[in-house]
Design a protein around this motif. Structure first.
Motif, PDB file in Angstrom:
ATOM      1  N   GLY A  12       0.811  -1.206   0.000  1.00  0.00           N
ATOM      2  CA  GLY A  12       0.000   0.000   0.000  1.00  0.00           C
ATOM      3  C   GLY A  12       0.846   1.258   0.000  1.00  0.00           C
ATOM      4  O   GLY A  12       0.538   2.226  -0.706  1.00  0.00           O
ATOM      5  N   GLY A  13       1.934   1.251   0.796  1.00  0.00           N
ATOM      6  CA  GLY A  13       2.811   2.423   0.817  1.00  0.00           C
ATOM      7  C   GLY A  13       3.499   2.645  -0.516  1.00  0.00           C
ATOM      8  O   GLY A  13       3.660   3.792  -0.970  1.00  0.00           O
ATOM      9  N   THR A  14       3.900   1.549  -1.169  1.00  0.00           N
ATOM     10  CA  THR A  14       4.546   1.669  -2.482  1.00  0.00           C
ATOM     11  C   THR A  14       3.592   2.296  -3.496  1.00  0.00           C
ATOM     12  O   THR A  14       3.969   3.207  -4.247  1.00  0.00           O
ATOM     13  CB  THR A  14       5.003   0.287  -2.974  1.00  0.00           C
ATOM     14  OG1 THR A  14       5.921  -0.266  -2.024  1.00  0.00           O
ATOM     15  CG2 THR A  14       5.669   0.406  -4.330  1.00  0.00           C
ATOM     16  N   ILE A  15       2.373   1.814  -3.510  1.00  0.00           N
ATOM     17  CA  ILE A  15       1.391   2.368  -4.455  1.00  0.00           C
ATOM     18  C   ILE A  15       1.093   3.830  -4.136  1.00  0.00           C
ATOM     19  O   ILE A  15       0.958   4.669  -5.038  1.00  0.00           O
ATOM     20  CB  ILE A  15       0.101   1.525  -4.422  1.00  0.00           C
ATOM     21  CG1 ILE A  15       0.372   0.105  -4.940  1.00  0.00           C
ATOM     22  CG2 ILE A  15      -1.000   2.182  -5.246  1.00  0.00           C
ATOM     23  CD1 ILE A  15      -0.811  -0.829  -4.839  1.00  0.00           C
ATOM     24  N   ALA A  16       1.003   4.162  -2.827  1.00  0.00           N
ATOM     25  CA  ALA A  16       0.735   5.544  -2.438  1.00  0.00           C
ATOM     26  C   ALA A  16       1.859   6.471  -2.894  1.00  0.00           C
ATOM     27  O   ALA A  16       1.611   7.580  -3.383  1.00  0.00           O
ATOM     28  CB  ALA A  16       0.541   5.626  -0.926  1.00  0.00           C
ATOM     29  N   VAL A  17       3.110   6.012  -2.752  1.00  0.00           N
ATOM     30  CA  VAL A  17       4.248   6.836  -3.183  1.00  0.00           C
ATOM     31  C   VAL A  17       4.215   7.073  -4.687  1.00  0.00           C
ATOM     32  O   VAL A  17       4.453   8.191  -5.175  1.00  0.00           O
ATOM     33  CB  VAL A  17       5.573   6.168  -2.755  1.00  0.00           C
ATOM     34  CG1 VAL A  17       6.758   6.873  -3.408  1.00  0.00           C
ATOM     35  CG2 VAL A  17       5.723   6.195  -1.237  1.00  0.00           C
ATOM     36  N   THR A  18       3.903   6.013  -5.453  1.00  0.00           N
ATOM     37  CA  THR A  18       3.845   6.186  -6.913  1.00  0.00           C
ATOM     38  C   THR A  18       2.708   7.124  -7.309  1.00  0.00           C
ATOM     39  O   THR A  18       2.848   7.902  -8.259  1.00  0.00           O
ATOM     40  CB  THR A  18       3.657   4.829  -7.605  1.00  0.00           C
ATOM     41  OG1 THR A  18       2.468   4.197  -7.127  1.00  0.00           O
ATOM     42  CG2 THR A  18       4.841   3.919  -7.316  1.00  0.00           C
ATOM     43  N   LEU A  55       2.701   2.045 -14.905  1.00  0.00           N
ATOM     44  CA  LEU A  55       4.087   1.583 -15.038  1.00  0.00           C
ATOM     45  C   LEU A  55       4.850   1.742 -13.724  1.00  0.00           C
ATOM     46  O   LEU A  55       5.528   0.803 -13.269  1.00  0.00           O
ATOM     47  CB  LEU A  55       4.780   2.366 -16.154  1.00  0.00           C
ATOM     48  CG  LEU A  55       6.276   2.094 -16.355  1.00  0.00           C
ATOM     49  CD1 LEU A  55       6.519   0.640 -16.736  1.00  0.00           C
ATOM     50  CD2 LEU A  55       6.865   3.032 -17.406  1.00  0.00           C
ATOM     51  N   MET A  56       4.752   2.913 -13.113  1.00  0.00           N
ATOM     52  CA  MET A  56       5.466   3.126 -11.853  1.00  0.00           C
ATOM     53  C   MET A  56       4.925   2.219 -10.753  1.00  0.00           C
ATOM     54  O   MET A  56       5.686   1.658  -9.958  1.00  0.00           O
ATOM     55  CB  MET A  56       5.362   4.602 -11.441  1.00  0.00           C
ATOM     56  CG  MET A  56       6.120   5.554 -12.324  1.00  0.00           C
ATOM     57  SD  MET A  56       6.246   7.230 -11.622  1.00  0.00           S
ATOM     58  CE  MET A  56       4.517   7.631 -11.423  1.00  0.00           C
ATOM     59  N   GLY A  57       3.590   2.075 -10.695  1.00  0.00           N
ATOM     60  CA  GLY A  57       3.006   1.245  -9.651  1.00  0.00           C
ATOM     61  C   GLY A  57       3.410  -0.210  -9.772  1.00  0.00           C
ATOM     62  O   GLY A  57       3.853  -0.832  -8.796  1.00  0.00           O
ATOM     63  N   SER A  58       3.272  -0.795 -10.967  1.00  0.00           N
ATOM     64  CA  SER A  58       3.616  -2.214 -11.141  1.00  0.00           C
ATOM     65  C   SER A  58       5.105  -2.447 -10.973  1.00  0.00           C
ATOM     66  O   SER A  58       5.533  -3.444 -10.363  1.00  0.00           O
ATOM     67  CB  SER A  58       3.145  -2.690 -12.515  1.00  0.00           C
ATOM     68  OG  SER A  58       3.754  -1.918 -13.550  1.00  0.00           O
ATOM     69  N   GLY A  59       5.926  -1.525 -11.485  1.00  0.00           N
ATOM     70  CA  GLY A  59       7.367  -1.682 -11.338  1.00  0.00           C
ATOM     71  C   GLY A  59       7.817  -1.562  -9.885  1.00  0.00           C
ATOM     72  O   GLY A  59       8.652  -2.346  -9.405  1.00  0.00           O
ATOM     73  N   ALA A  60       7.266  -0.601  -9.160  1.00  0.00           N
ATOM     74  CA  ALA A  60       7.648  -0.411  -7.764  1.00  0.00           C
ATOM     75  C   ALA A  60       7.186  -1.581  -6.898  1.00  0.00           C
ATOM     76  O   ALA A  60       7.915  -2.031  -5.998  1.00  0.00           O
ATOM     77  CB  ALA A  60       7.053   0.900  -7.246  1.00  0.00           C
TER      78      ALA A  60
END
Length: 353
Positions: A12-18, A55-60
């Protein structure tokens, strides 16, 4: 509880950052557009936000997946799905960026030249290049997904590459029509035979070229019907291009009248009528007797216009005006139908027998 909380926090944090990074990029592009409104590229690039976000979300998430310690039996499947999503979104982003660059280039080119024909030709070339780039990127993304993301497909990919020569020959024979249309499209795009926006007459139909794709060309006919034809047709068959060399065109109207028709008065009235028409461009006009028959004469009225739409309008207007003028002022000018008995030649006076 911690087994559930850690994956939720990490993913969740990764997606929030992206999402925050994507929002910052969008605001930066909007600010650039506000500072320089004449530069359309930042505003066009804002259309890329969705594929960039994916792209950023899936990659992160891929990069931080191990930190989540999810440890499920489906880890390999999840990573494969994420990799596939990353590959697809990268291709999607590249296509959107290419479209934005193409549209900005067309707008910049159009603002620097007043030659409408060159702008249409450049637009046609960009449209064809965008379709080629889209097709190539889609194929590359599919190949990457098959050969890299799914390890089980690598052996199949290697065998396909090893037999690429044979497959290429077979595909070339089986897809002759498609390849012919593709090369015909490239020839049209980078040639000067027909462009988007040209007025053409094809198969007896008059219309405007609306779209040129890799395989087909669409003509919008004057009554808003669409005529779709293989693009190779325009390299193999004759057709009329009324926009070739410029939009100016000369129209004609024919009248079949009696020999007593007042041609000089008709010529003067035609000129007077054209002077009051905005769709007549003033370049040329005329009224001549072009043919005769035993009972009628053929009179041709000609008038020039800026484009095919104007010449159609002025032709109809001239036809209506001249017929009404003749009917009101010179009704004898219309062809006559003889209703009296035919004259019999006099007798020669030679006795029969």
């Amino acid at each position: 509880m911690q087994d559930v909380l850690r994956p939720v926090l990490v993913i969740g944090g990764t997606i929030a950052v992206t999402l925050i990074v994507g929002w910052i990029i969008d605001r930066a592009l909007h600010a650039a557009t506000t500072r320089k409104p004449q530069n359309r590229l930042p505003e066009l690039l804002r259309r890329c936000q969705l594929p960039l976000q994916v792209l950023m979300g899936s990659g992160a998430v891929q990069l931080t997946y191990d930190l989540s310690e999810l440890n499920t039996p489906q880890d390999r499947v999840i990573l494969s799905v994420l990799a596939t999503l990353t590959t697809a979104s990268a291709a999607w982003l590249a296509i959107r960026v290419a479209g934005a660059l193409a549209e900005n280039s067309l707008a910049t080119y159009a603002s620097r030249t007043e030659d409408v024909a060159r702008v249409r030709q450049f637009r046609t070339q960009l449209a064809m290049l965008r379709r080629i780039v889209t097709t190539v990127l889609a194929l590359v993304a599919a190949a990457v997904a098959m050969l890299i993301v799914f390890p089980g497909m690598r052996a199949l990919g290697a065998s396909l590459l090893a037999s690429a020569g044979v497959i290429g020959i077979i595909a070339g024979v089986a897809a002759q029509s498609m390849l012919g249309n593709l090369f015909a499209g490239l020839q049209i795009a980078f040639g000067d035979s027909v462009k988007i926006g040209d007025t053409v007459v094809v198969e007896g139909e008059w219309g405007t070229v609306e779209e040129i794709s890799l395989a087909f060309l669409t003509v919008r006919i004057w009554d808003d019907r669409r005529l779709t034809m293989p693009i190779s047709y325009f390299n193999n068959q004759p057709y009329e291009n009324w926009s070739k060399g410029g939009h100016e065109i000369t129209g004609t109207v024919f009248f079949h009248l009696d020999h007593a028709a007042p041609v000089k008065e008709m010529r003067a009235h035609l000129h007077e009528f054209l002077l009051g028409r905005k769709d007549w461009d003033g370049r040329a006009w005329g009224l001549l007797i072009t043919d005769t028959t035993p009972t009628t004469i053929e009179v041709r009225a000609s008038m020039s216009a800026q484009n095919a739409d104007d010449v159609w309008t002025v032709r109809c207007a001239v036809r209506e005006e001249m017929i009404n003028w003749l009917r009101e002022n010179h009704p004898y000018a219309f062809p006559r139908v003889a209703t009296s008995p035919a004259a019999v030649p006099p007798s020669s006076g030679t006795p029969e027998g």
